[in-house]
Design a protein around this motif. Structure first.
Motif, short mmCIF file in Angstrom:
data_model
loop_
_atom_site.label_atom_id
_atom_site.label_comp_id
_atom_site.label_asym_id
_atom_site.label_seq_id
_atom_site.Cartn_x
_atom_site.Cartn_y
_atom_site.Cartn_z
N MET A 105 0.84 -1.20 0.00
CA MET A 105 0.00 0.00 0.00
C MET A 105 0.88 1.25 0.00
O MET A 105 1.92 1.30 0.64
N LYS A 106 0.44 2.27 -0.73
CA LYS A 106 1.16 3.54 -0.73
C LYS A 106 0.91 4.27 0.59
O LYS A 106 -0.20 4.23 1.12
N LEU A 107 1.94 4.98 1.08
CA LEU A 107 1.76 5.80 2.28
C LEU A 107 0.61 6.78 2.09
O LEU A 107 -0.13 7.06 3.01
N GLY A 108 0.47 7.29 0.86
CA GLY A 108 -0.58 8.25 0.55
C GLY A 108 -1.97 7.73 0.86
O GLY A 108 -2.92 8.50 0.98
N ARG A 109 -2.10 6.40 0.98
CA ARG A 109 -3.42 5.85 1.30
C ARG A 109 -3.49 5.30 2.72
O ARG A 109 -4.56 4.90 3.18
N ALA A 110 -2.35 5.24 3.39
CA ALA A 110 -2.32 4.57 4.70
C ALA A 110 -2.94 5.41 5.80
O ALA A 110 -3.56 4.88 6.72
N GLY A 111 -2.78 6.72 5.71
CA GLY A 111 -3.33 7.59 6.75
C GLY A 111 -2.33 7.84 7.86
O GLY A 111 -1.69 6.92 8.36
N GLU A 112 -2.23 9.10 8.27
CA GLU A 112 -1.25 9.49 9.28
C GLU A 112 -1.53 8.85 10.63
O GLU A 112 -0.62 8.36 11.30
N LEU A 113 -2.81 8.85 11.05
CA LEU A 113 -3.12 8.36 12.40
C LEU A 113 -2.80 6.87 12.57
O LEU A 113 -2.15 6.50 13.56
N PRO A 114 -3.21 5.99 11.64
CA PRO A 114 -2.83 4.57 11.79
C PRO A 114 -1.31 4.38 11.76
O PRO A 114 -0.77 3.55 12.49
N LEU A 115 -0.61 5.16 10.93
CA LEU A 115 0.85 5.03 10.86
C LEU A 115 1.47 5.35 12.22
O LEU A 115 2.31 4.61 12.74
N ILE A 116 1.03 6.46 12.82
CA ILE A 116 1.61 6.87 14.11
C ILE A 116 1.23 5.87 15.20
O ILE A 116 2.05 5.51 16.04
N GLU A 117 -0.01 5.38 15.16
CA GLU A 117 -0.44 4.41 16.15
C GLU A 117 0.41 3.14 16.06
O GLU A 117 0.80 2.55 17.08
N GLY A 118 0.73 2.73 14.82
CA GLY A 118 1.57 1.56 14.63
C GLY A 118 2.97 1.77 15.21
O GLY A 118 3.53 0.88 15.86
N ILE A 119 3.53 2.94 15.00
CA ILE A 119 4.87 3.25 15.51
C ILE A 119 4.84 3.28 17.04
O ILE A 119 5.72 2.75 17.71
N ARG A 120 3.78 3.87 17.57
CA ARG A 120 3.66 3.98 19.03
C ARG A 120 3.60 2.61 19.70
O ARG A 120 4.24 2.38 20.74
N THR A 121 2.84 1.71 19.10
CA THR A 121 2.71 0.36 19.66
C THR A 121 4.06 -0.35 19.60
O THR A 121 4.48 -1.00 20.55
N ARG A 122 4.73 -0.18 18.46
CA ARG A 122 5.97 -0.90 18.26
C ARG A 122 7.09 -0.41 19.16
O ARG A 122 7.92 -1.20 19.60
N PHE A 123 7.10 0.90 19.41
CA PHE A 123 8.18 1.47 20.22
C PHE A 123 7.66 1.89 21.59
O PHE A 123 7.91 2.99 22.06
N ALA A 124 6.93 1.01 22.24
CA ALA A 124 6.39 1.32 23.57
C ALA A 124 7.55 1.56 24.54
O ALA A 124 8.58 0.91 24.45
N PRO A 125 7.38 2.51 25.47
CA PRO A 125 8.47 2.86 26.38
C PRO A 125 8.97 1.64 27.17
O PRO A 125 8.17 0.89 27.71
N ALA A 126 10.27 1.45 27.19
CA ALA A 126 10.84 0.28 27.86
C ALA A 126 11.88 0.70 28.89
O ALA A 126 12.62 -0.12 29.39
N SER A 127 11.93 1.98 29.20
CA SER A 127 12.93 2.47 30.16
C SER A 127 12.23 3.31 31.21
O SER A 127 11.28 4.05 30.91
N ARG A 128 12.70 3.23 32.43
CA ARG A 128 12.08 3.99 33.52
C ARG A 128 12.34 5.48 33.38
O ARG A 128 11.71 6.29 34.05
N SER A 129 13.29 5.84 32.51
CA SER A 129 13.55 7.27 32.30
C SER A 129 12.49 7.93 31.43
O SER A 129 12.45 9.14 31.31
N ILE A 130 11.63 7.11 30.79
CA ILE A 130 10.60 7.66 29.90
C ILE A 130 9.28 7.72 30.65
O ILE A 130 8.64 6.70 30.88
#
Lengths: 325, 325
Positions: free
Chosen positions: B1-26
């Motif tokens: 799928m092209k980014l142009g069709r993916a939508g900003e919000l789902p993209l950011i939500e995917g990144i957020r889930t993938r990079f969930a905070p794993a350090s107590r400093s965050i």
């Protein structure tokens, strides 16, 4: 002179001289592999925002100075939205080699002005040629004694904004009609009187973002309105797991925006709800807490609702500027 | 799928889930206006570096995963060059709407791998469409108990590098001959044996940068070699107000690099002196201090000199990769 002939080392040396460290928190500024900083008091808050040519700006409509100023402002706005104060800034610039050095000079003028305004310091960055089109990125590091998240709104809280909505969107529409960069110091009278156009153009071209002041100590949740009230309210509500009820008649619309909308045949309500880049703060606070701001509604258990002046309601759909579709 | 069709919000939500905070400093990671962080111990060191399509990379020669990995590595290298440890990363991506979502996925795979390797966490960023061509920017925040600047070298200090020079430049030349992206897990035998090509290609495509370890406590000055030994040595010498004497025969050149240079009709000395992106550390230390590293020369009062094996000398001109001319 074209950047392509200016040379990277003289360019960086010029920036380093111009932005010499002026704060005791900066142990080493521009010119080493990293800046070395003394952390401030409270929690550190950090944000990054980019502006891409052809997407966020069009050099045919805006001056380099306005761009530089805006780049800093939109980032500082995110720090303010946490209840924080900006301290240190890093700047990444990818510029076409065909750009004139005056473009970079103007951009840095705007950056310098904005940094003075917000009392922040440039401490580092990166400058590079770009394949095609300029991409500007800033990272701002600030500090907040009590960070205000998007997620703290509770049913019963009141919802506030710090100033008029839709001004920046009206300014953008005016700018499109004007069709070329506007020098904000030189009045022009088309397509509207300057006294009406000036504040709107200013809001779009060189927004001056609003420090939260005492709001930072009292808000339960906060976000800056960068993509339109309805979209940013939706974001705040989602993060808080709540809904919101907004009263149309309470939305602060400036006279200038109303007049511009009338002249441009645009719906002022739509500009207020979906127009981006207002950079006002949207926040919630408990019912009995006194805060500065315009109360536009209240937090409810679920759903986003717009209440019309006649008491009828409709679902408030989140709409505003989104990348990628 | 092209980014142009993916939508900003789902993209950011995917990144957020993938990079969930794993350090107590965050305290707050991706998903608010700013990340909220607890500062680490020591001085804060901060750097930002961008990579632009058509300038720093060509998608016809590199995979998205390699790009994402390298973007983090080159920034971490700057933190290491201060004697610091990376902690928090912000990522800004301007991507053409025509990009495939697989490009973004691959890029984030590489970012994730590199972050694990360097024990750093993604805490925020910005994603946007770009007018044309991708521009990738990372900001890394780290901490150093004793930041090592470029400016501390003193006459009499010895000059060291942490590893072989010119490998990455040889890798780039090989890649140009191959003319397409290389999967580093799949051996190929042209134009040279894989056992020779692989380490060189790896150094160019996915550099793994070197933590300073005990060097951080002992070096008087340090810089990472990103633009070529001669240019980065010149930078260190300029900041320290000193000169340097470098012995050609002491420069660490790998066998693989020598063989590749012979095959490609390139001068191995030139690759070592002017080839960019080695990301080895170049540092100075007092004469009697024991450090890990290859001693390549000594700090003198002024002038940069290259000493040939026969004892003759020539001025060492700073040359390497520079933007804008």
């Amino acid at each position: 002179m074209k950047l392509g002939r200016a040379g990277e080392l003289p360019l960086i040396e010029g920036i380093r001289t111009r932005f010499a460290p002026a704060s005791r928190s900066i142990l080493t500024g521009i010119g080493d592999d990293c800046a070395v900083l003394r952390p401030g008091a409270g929690r550190m808050v950090v944000t990054t925002d980019l502006m891409a040519e052809g997407v966020h700006f069009d050099p045919a409509y805006t001056t380099p100075r306005q761009l530089g100023h805006k780049l800093i402002s939109v980032n500082v706005s995110d720090v303010y939205a946490m209840g924080g104060s900006p301290a240190h800034v890093l700047l990444s610039l990818a510029l076409p080699a065909r750009s004139d050095t005056r473009f970079l000079d103007g951009l840095l003028d705007g950056v310098h002005e904005a940094l003075s305004l917000y009392r922040a310091s440039l401490v580092g960055g990166d400058i590079s040629s770009s394949g095609d089109g300029a991409v500007l990125n800033a990272t701002v590091i600030g500090y907040a004694r009590r960070p205000v998240l998007r997620s703290g709104a509770r049913p019963g809280d009141r919802i506030y904004v710090t100033g008029p909505l839709g001004d920046a969107a009206a300014g953008l529409e005016l700018l499109k009609r004007i069709g070329k960069p506007v020098d904000l110091g030189r009045p022009r009278q088309r397509p509207l009187k300057w006294s009406i156009m000036e504040p709107l153009l200013h809001r779009h071209l060189m927004p001056v973002v609003r420090a939260p002041g005492a709001i930072a100590a009292r808000a339960t949740a906060m976000i800056d309105i960068s993509d339109g009230l309805s979209l940013d309210l939706w974001r705040l509500a989602e993060e808080s797991g709540v809904g919101a009820r907004i009263y149309e008649e309470r939305l602060p619309l400036s006279d200038a925006m109303r007049q511009a909308a009338a002249r441009l045949c645009l719906d002022p309500l739509e500009l207020a709800l979906a127009g981006g880049e207002d950079y006002e703060l949207l926040f919630t606070a408990p019912r009995r807490v006194r805060v500065r701001g315009v109360c536009i509604g209240e937090v409810v258990a679920g759903g986003l609702t717009l209440v019309h002046p006649d008491g009828t309601t409709e679902p408030l759909r989140p709409r505003g500027y989104l990348h990628f579709g």
